[in-house]
Design a protein around this motif. Structure first.
Motif, PDB file in Angstrom:
ATOM      1  N   VAL A 151       3.438   8.522   3.885  1.00 22.19           N
ATOM      2  CA  VAL A 151       3.981   8.363   2.153  1.00 22.19           C
ATOM      3  C   VAL A 151       2.422   8.907   2.067  1.00 22.19           C
ATOM      4  O   VAL A 151       2.795   9.570   0.864  1.00 22.19           O
ATOM      5  CB  VAL A 151       3.478   7.056   2.515  1.00 22.19           C
ATOM      6  CG1 VAL A 151       2.844   6.651   0.986  1.00 22.19           C
ATOM      7  CG2 VAL A 151       4.518   6.202   3.231  1.00 22.19           C
ATOM      8  N   VAL A 152       1.369   9.875   2.521  1.00 23.87           N
ATOM      9  CA  VAL A 152       0.762  10.704   2.020  1.00 23.87           C
ATOM     10  C   VAL A 152       1.263  12.245   1.539  1.00 23.87           C
ATOM     11  O   VAL A 152       1.246  12.294   0.806  1.00 23.87           O
ATOM     12  CB  VAL A 152      -0.128  11.084   3.293  1.00 23.87           C
ATOM     13  CG1 VAL A 152      -1.782  11.986   2.729  1.00 23.87           C
ATOM     14  CG2 VAL A 152      -0.801   9.935   3.817  1.00 23.87           C
ATOM     15  N   LEU A 168       2.322   2.001  -3.653  1.00 19.44           N
ATOM     16  CA  LEU A 168       1.426   1.784  -4.471  1.00 19.44           C
ATOM     17  C   LEU A 168       1.261   3.837  -4.123  1.00 19.44           C
ATOM     18  O   LEU A 168       0.948   4.767  -4.717  1.00 19.44           O
ATOM     19  CB  LEU A 168      -0.370   1.548  -4.464  1.00 19.44           C
ATOM     20  CG  LEU A 168       0.407   0.217  -4.582  1.00 19.44           C
ATOM     21  CD1 LEU A 168      -1.233  -0.410  -4.551  1.00 19.44           C
ATOM     22  CD2 LEU A 168       0.826  -0.285  -5.798  1.00 19.44           C
ATOM     23  N   VAL A 169       0.538   3.839  -2.762  1.00 16.23           N
ATOM     24  CA  VAL A 169       0.267   5.581  -2.680  1.00 16.23           C
ATOM     25  C   VAL A 169       0.841   6.287  -2.649  1.00 16.23           C
ATOM     26  O   VAL A 169       1.654   7.713  -3.883  1.00 16.23           O
ATOM     27  CB  VAL A 169       0.153   5.973  -1.096  1.00 16.23           C
ATOM     28  CG1 VAL A 169      -0.582   7.182  -0.558  1.00 16.23           C
ATOM     29  CG2 VAL A 169      -0.988   5.020  -0.922  1.00 16.23           C
ATOM     30  N   ALA A 170       3.030   5.646  -2.993  1.00 13.96           N
ATOM     31  CA  ALA A 170       4.076   6.853  -3.162  1.00 13.96           C
ATOM     32  C   ALA A 170       3.753   7.469  -4.630  1.00 13.96           C
ATOM     33  O   ALA A 170       3.670   8.516  -5.406  1.00 13.96           O
ATOM     34  CB  ALA A 170       4.797   6.770  -2.163  1.00 13.96           C
ATOM     35  N   GLY A 179       1.017  -1.316  -0.086  1.00 15.85           N
ATOM     36  CA  GLY A 179      -0.099   0.212  -0.205  1.00 15.85           C
ATOM     37  C   GLY A 179       0.699   0.927  -0.275  1.00 15.85           C
ATOM     38  O   GLY A 179       0.572   2.066  -1.078  1.00 15.85           O
ATOM     39  N   THR A 180       1.728   0.956   0.552  1.00 22.08           N
ATOM     40  CA  THR A 180       2.744   2.564   0.881  1.00 22.08           C
ATOM     41  C   THR A 180       3.448   3.180  -0.459  1.00 22.08           C
ATOM     42  O   THR A 180       3.593   3.893  -0.903  1.00 22.08           O
ATOM     43  CB  THR A 180       3.752   2.746   1.690  1.00 22.08           C
ATOM     44  OG1 THR A 180       4.641   1.111   1.674  1.00 22.08           O
ATOM     45  CG2 THR A 180       3.425   2.280   3.278  1.00 22.08           C
ATOM     46  N   MET A 228      -1.473   8.697 -13.176  1.00 19.23           N
ATOM     47  CA  MET A 228      -1.819   7.856 -12.455  1.00 19.23           C
ATOM     48  C   MET A 228      -2.048   5.960 -13.131  1.00 19.23           C
ATOM     49  O   MET A 228      -1.471   5.224 -11.943  1.00 19.23           O
ATOM     50  CB  MET A 228      -2.851   8.458 -11.211  1.00 19.23           C
ATOM     51  CG  MET A 228      -2.510   9.715 -10.271  1.00 19.23           C
ATOM     52  SD  MET A 228      -3.690   9.934  -8.835  1.00 19.23           S
ATOM     53  CE  MET A 228      -5.172  10.348  -9.615  1.00 19.23           C
ATOM     54  N   THR A 255       9.618   6.211  -3.641  1.00 20.34           N
ATOM     55  CA  THR A 255       9.494   5.038  -3.396  1.00 20.34           C
ATOM     56  C   THR A 255       9.861   4.287  -2.769  1.00 20.34           C
ATOM     57  O   THR A 255       9.736   3.168  -2.158  1.00 20.34           O
ATOM     58  CB  THR A 255       8.640   5.119  -5.049  1.00 20.34           C
ATOM     59  OG1 THR A 255       9.732   5.095  -6.157  1.00 20.34           O
ATOM     60  CG2 THR A 255       7.897   6.183  -5.468  1.00 20.34           C
ATOM     61  N   LEU A 272       1.565   6.866  -6.988  1.00 22.27           N
ATOM     62  CA  LEU A 272       0.272   7.528  -7.552  1.00 22.27           C
ATOM     63  C   LEU A 272       1.620   9.425  -7.908  1.00 22.27           C
ATOM     64  O   LEU A 272       0.808   9.732  -9.170  1.00 22.27           O
ATOM     65  CB  LEU A 272      -0.469   8.023  -6.498  1.00 22.27           C
ATOM     66  CG  LEU A 272      -1.474   6.436  -6.699  1.00 22.27           C
ATOM     67  CD1 LEU A 272      -2.945   6.129  -5.270  1.00 22.27           C
ATOM     68  CD2 LEU A 272      -1.960   6.087  -8.525  1.00 22.27           C
ATOM     69  N   PHE A 322       2.914  11.673  -1.784  1.00 22.72           N
ATOM     70  CA  PHE A 322       1.880  11.700  -2.333  1.00 22.72           C
ATOM     71  C   PHE A 322       1.903  13.190  -3.246  1.00 22.72           C
ATOM     72  O   PHE A 322       1.239  13.638  -3.934  1.00 22.72           O
ATOM     73  CB  PHE A 322       0.694  11.129  -2.146  1.00 22.72           C
ATOM     74  CG  PHE A 322      -0.106  11.250  -3.325  1.00 22.72           C
ATOM     75  CD1 PHE A 322      -0.245  10.882  -4.481  1.00 22.72           C
ATOM     76  CD2 PHE A 322      -1.259  11.644  -2.630  1.00 22.72           C
ATOM     77  CE1 PHE A 322      -1.254  10.836  -5.308  1.00 22.72           C
ATOM     78  CE2 PHE A 322      -2.549  12.611  -3.647  1.00 22.72           C
ATOM     79  CZ  PHE A 322      -3.025  12.005  -4.603  1.00 22.72           C
TER      80      PHE A 322
END
Length: 523
Positions: free
Chosen positions: A318-319, A101-103, A98-99, A349, A192, A105, A322
């Motif tokens: 991580v947010v 994938l979010v980064a 998850g981390t 994305m 990432t 994006l 992003f």
């Protein structure tokens, strides 16, 4: 004669590395086989009654009543039921998935808009001639925030710039390659790779401490400082060793003469304007973020202690990665005309996610292996036994970590994927070194040194073929040995210099490798 003998030995060594590497299956299949072997071992070792004394204090979470750690059989009824019931949750709950994938994006927006590419081109092309080499290595390191961009854009660009300055294009290629690949783990920014490695480290650390958290920022301080070390060493090797050894470039050596007519594209007015305003948006975001953390009553500090350590800011880093890339990327794209609508943002994305298809497959099998390793207690037994052995022979301190760095550097020659290598080695070495008293964050920093330093001398590196193709365009008789002979000085001096910096940073100065991170682990 001596030079030819040395070259021949190097060629044999490289062919040996390539042969050994080719014996290994794809990393995803490697995890399948390792999982099968692990399941069989769990059954055998459980029937043999293999166990060790639990080093954790009484009352610690997960400690058995008799104070022993036993290997658990995963091939009996209970084990197979656990595997079947948790196969999906092992995958979806794997922290790095998850981390990353979010980064990505956010990074995907900045990359697709052209912002990162323009920033790298502007940085390199506007550098003073005397600083070109240093800036190219530095730009290569910074390009790692956008995965393969450095390989695709910067390395060919560096060769062109060196040729336009009357210098040997392969020296420019080598300098850029050294920064992009040899300096893979260093960076001033969190990218990432940081949440990817920290997630794997956290899963490994929880074999010993079920509640341990390793944040994406775990190595930020040390890797930021490493950026300047690697840039300086890369500059020295290029200027004093590699370029003199190449001699004067002969344009007749080019395999594709048209490459010599290629022009280095300057930034357009719109690209410059886009970079200025994306930089302004980035600055505004950083100031707003600082307002939530720097003041003693900042809203993103820890609600109980008021500290940055353990705060929502660090837990949500991580947010912020992003947003840090997404907003400037959108601003740049709007001005430069590469992003015209919201659909273009979504497409950027989506493209970034599609590039992770192989990673997602790898993570599925890596997550199962990590879970099985944890459930079987084989990791704990190996960690305790290994830690006891190290303590018995008195191997601690800098020597222990230097040995670990060298092991990682050697393994990297045959298993080029940073995530695959760490997913395999972390469950063994992180718990073991934790029990000798070192924190997972510090162990991870040591791993990153070994992993990065030998990237540039292994044919197993995924972009090796691309680098060879660029080199051949400028020098048609370039072979694997030619390229490796250029890169070995970088690899050796990166490994030595980076290891020395690590020992000084951690053991002499006692500095943390990241914000709020510990150097030593206390159960």
């Amino acid at each position: 004669m001596q030079e030819k003998a040395t070259s021949s030995r190097m060629q044999r060594f490289l062919k040996g590395v390539e042969w050994l590497g080719n014996l290994l299956p794809h990393p995803a299949i490697l995890f399948v086989w390792m999982s099968v072997i692990l399941l069989v071992l769990s059954a055998i070792m459980s029937m043999m009654g293999v166990s060790v004394a639990d080093p954790r204090p009484e009352g610690a979470k997960g400690r058995s009543e008799d104070g022993m750690i036993y290997v658990v059989n995963l091939l009996n009824g209970d084990g197979l039921a656990k595997i079947v019931e948790n196969l999906v949750s092992n995958f979806t709950g794997f922290v790095p998935l998850g981390t990353v994938l979010v980064a990505l994006l956010g990074v995907g927006i900045a990359e697709r808009s052209g912002m990162i590419s323009a920033a790298l081109r502007g940085l390199v092309m506007n550098a003073p001639p005397k600083m070109v080499t240093f800036v190219i290595v530095f730009a290569g390191i910074m390009s790692n925030t956008a995965s393969e961009l450095g390989y695709v854009v910067l390395i060919p660009l560096a060769a062109m710039i060196f040729y336009s300055l009357g210098r040997h294009p392969l020296a420019g290629l080598a300098a850029a390659f050294a920064g992009v690949s040899g300096g893979y783990s260093a960076n001033l920014l969190l990218g990432t790779v940081d949440p990817l490695l920290s997630g794997i480290s956290q899963e490994a650390a929880r074999i010993i401490d079920p509640d341990y958290v390793v944040g994406a920022e775990a190595n930020w301080y040390f890797m930021a400082a490493s950026t300047f070390l690697v840039s300086g060493v890369g500059y020295f090797v290029t200027e004093k060793i590699v370029e003199p050894s190449l001699g004067k470039y002969n344009p007749d050596d080019a395999d594709d003469p048209s490459v010599l007519d290629s022009k280095v594209e300057r930034l357009t007015a719109l690209e410059k304007k886009g970079l200025v305003w994306s930089g302004v948006s980035m600055l505004i975001f950083c100031l707003l973020l600082a307002w939530t953390v720097v003041p003693a009553d900042g809203i993103l500090r820890h609600p109980e202690t008021g500290l940055v350590a353990g705060s929502p800011f660090l837990h949500g880093i991580v947010v912020f990665i992003f947003v840090f890339f997404a907003i400037p990327g959108i601003v740049y794209g709007k001005i430069a005309g590469t992003i015209k609508s919201n659909d273009d943002v979504v497409d950027a994305m989506s493209t970034a996610m599609s590039s992770l298809s192989m990673y997602i497959v790898l993570v599925f099998f890596a997550a199962q292996f990590t879970a099985f390793f944890n459930w079987s207690n084989i990791g704990s037994v190996m960690a305790v036994s290994g830690a006891n052995f190290l303590n018995d022979i008195g191997l601690t301190g800098p020597l222990l970590l230097v040995g670990f760095i060298l092991i990682c550097a050697f393994v990297n020659l045959m298993l080029g994927s940073a995530s695959a290598q760490w997913a395999i080695t972390a469950p063994i070495f992180v718990p073991m070194l934790m029990l000798t008293g070192y924190a997972p964050e510090m162990i991870q920093a040591a791993y990153r040194i070994g992993d990065s330093s030998t990237n540039i001398i292994t044919p197993m590196m995924s972009y090796f073929g691309l680098i060879m193709a660029v080199a051949i365009r400028y020098k048609k008789d370039t072979g694997v040995g030619t390229l490796m002979s250029l890169m070995i000085p970088y690899s050796l001096l990166f490994l030595v210099g980076w290891t020395v910096l690590f020992c000084i940073w951690v053991f002499a100065l006692g500095l943390p490798v990241g914000p709020g991170t510990a150097t030593y682990y206390t159960p």
